[in-house]
Design an enzyme around this catalytic site. Structure first.
Site, PDB file in Angstrom:
ATOM      1  N   HIS A 167      -7.937  -5.055  -0.670  1.00 39.90           N
ATOM      2  CA  HIS A 167      -6.751  -4.329  -0.224  1.00 39.90           C
ATOM      3  C   HIS A 167      -6.048  -5.120   0.864  1.00 39.90           C
ATOM      4  O   HIS A 167      -6.144  -4.817   2.067  1.00 39.90           O
ATOM      5  CB  HIS A 167      -7.130  -2.937   0.270  1.00 39.90           C
ATOM      6  CG  HIS A 167      -5.943  -2.023   0.422  1.00 39.90           C
ATOM      7  ND1 HIS A 167      -5.172  -1.623  -0.642  1.00 39.90           N
ATOM      8  CD2 HIS A 167      -5.382  -1.452   1.530  1.00 39.90           C
ATOM      9  CE1 HIS A 167      -4.195  -0.844  -0.213  1.00 39.90           C
ATOM     10  NE2 HIS A 167      -4.288  -0.733   1.108  1.00 39.90           N
TER      11      HIS A 167
ATOM     12  N   SER B  55       0.827  -1.203   0.000  1.00 41.49           N
ATOM     13  CA  SER B  55       0.000   0.000   0.000  1.00 41.49           C
ATOM     14  C   SER B  55       0.869   1.264   0.000  1.00 41.49           C
ATOM     15  O   SER B  55       1.655   1.475  -0.927  1.00 41.49           O
ATOM     16  CB  SER B  55      -0.954  -0.033   1.201  1.00 41.49           C
ATOM     17  OG  SER B  55      -1.929   0.968   1.115  1.00 41.49           O
TER      18      SER B  55
ATOM     19  N   ASP C 168      -9.598  -4.395  -5.146  1.00 42.57           N
ATOM     20  CA  ASP C 168      -9.105  -3.394  -4.183  1.00 42.57           C
ATOM     21  C   ASP C 168      -9.977  -2.142  -4.253  1.00 42.57           C
ATOM     22  O   ASP C 168     -10.114  -1.525  -5.309  1.00 42.57           O
ATOM     23  CB  ASP C 168      -7.644  -3.044  -4.513  1.00 42.57           C
ATOM     24  CG  ASP C 168      -6.934  -2.340  -3.371  1.00 42.57           C
ATOM     25  OD1 ASP C 168      -7.600  -1.606  -2.616  1.00 42.57           O
ATOM     26  OD2 ASP C 168      -5.706  -2.516  -3.243  1.00 42.57           O
TER      27      ASP C 168
END
Length: 252
Positions: free
Chosen positions: A230, A144, A198
């Site tokens: 995610h 991320s 995601d």
């Protein structure tokens, strides 16, 4: 944007027992080997996501059980606490500022704070290389926000490294950065993995990466994972292990 590790039940049990396992391993005295080890020292730097911490991600290294990783030094640093715009200025562990969630291919970028974070990552890499690790055995990985920082750090590092792995990340800068990428950095391979489901860093943000890297002259392997949100899956980490193994340099 904390890392969520999806794994088979047996892997979940292993992660639950990680504290006990690490205690047992760390309690064993280091015995010098009488045989020459063909594998040179390697270094894996893992950068976590927004609001997470380095120690929370340490169980990842236990999944890399191949003998090629017996001389690997792992580092899981924690980001400093900073106010984050997308969370209404709340202070939390954050490598740099993020202006909006979900992150899209066109989200605004705070390049100044990204570049400041890059300097800190470069200092970690420099310290390990100074300790004797071959730059070709240095790998930077991140999830991320940590994936976005991984990308920036690899592209702006003056030497060729073993590789950079981006998980659910995005491009944290504009095209003007291409002019700052050295010929050595362009030889560092990139692995980019992204879940197609995601909703935090949209898949389109991940898809924008490979074309950018291609224009910049870098090699990028992009892997899409249908149904993955995610988070990072056991399958992604298995592929990362194989990907790094093929790039490790021996001591001979």
């Amino acid at each position: 944007m904390k890392l969520k590790l999806l794994a088979k039940p047996i892997a979940v049990i292993g992660i639950t027992l990680i504290g006990t396992i690490l205690f047992i391993l760390l309690s064993q005295p280091n015995q010098p080997s009488s045989k020459t080890d063909p594998m040179a020292r390697s270094f894996v730097l893992w950068l976590h996501g927004l609001g997470d911490s380095g120690p929370a991600n340490e169980p990842i290294k236990t999944l890399f059980s191949s003998p090629e990783f017996r001389n690997t030094v792992w580092s899981f640093p924690s980001a400093p606490s900073n106010p984050v715009t997308c969370n209404y200025g709340s202070v939390m562990p954050s490598w740099f500022d993020i202006h909006e969630i979900p992150v899209t291919a066109d989200s605004p970028k705070d390049e100044s704070s990204v570049l400041k974070a890059v300097q800190n990552v470069h200092a970690m890499i420099d310290k390990e290389i100074a300790a004797g690790t071959d730059p070709n055995n240095v790998f930077v990985c991140g999830f991320s926000q940590g994936g976005a920082l991984t990308l920036a750090s690899i592209l702006l590092y003056p030497k060729t490294l073993g590789g950079g792995a981006v998980f659910s990340g995005w491009l944290p800068f504009n095209t003007s950065i291409i002019e700052q990428i050295s010929s050595n950095a362009k030889r560092t391979p990139i692995l980019w993995s992204h879940g197609m489901a995601d909703r935090t860093v949209l898949f389109e943000a991940g898809q924008a990466g490979p074309p950018f890297l291609e224009r910049a002259g870098l090699s990028c392997e992009f892997k899409a994972y249908p149904g993955l949100g995610h988070s990072i899956s056991h399958e992604e980490l298995q592929h990362l292990e194989s990907w790094i193994k093929t790039r490790l340099q021996s001591s001979s």
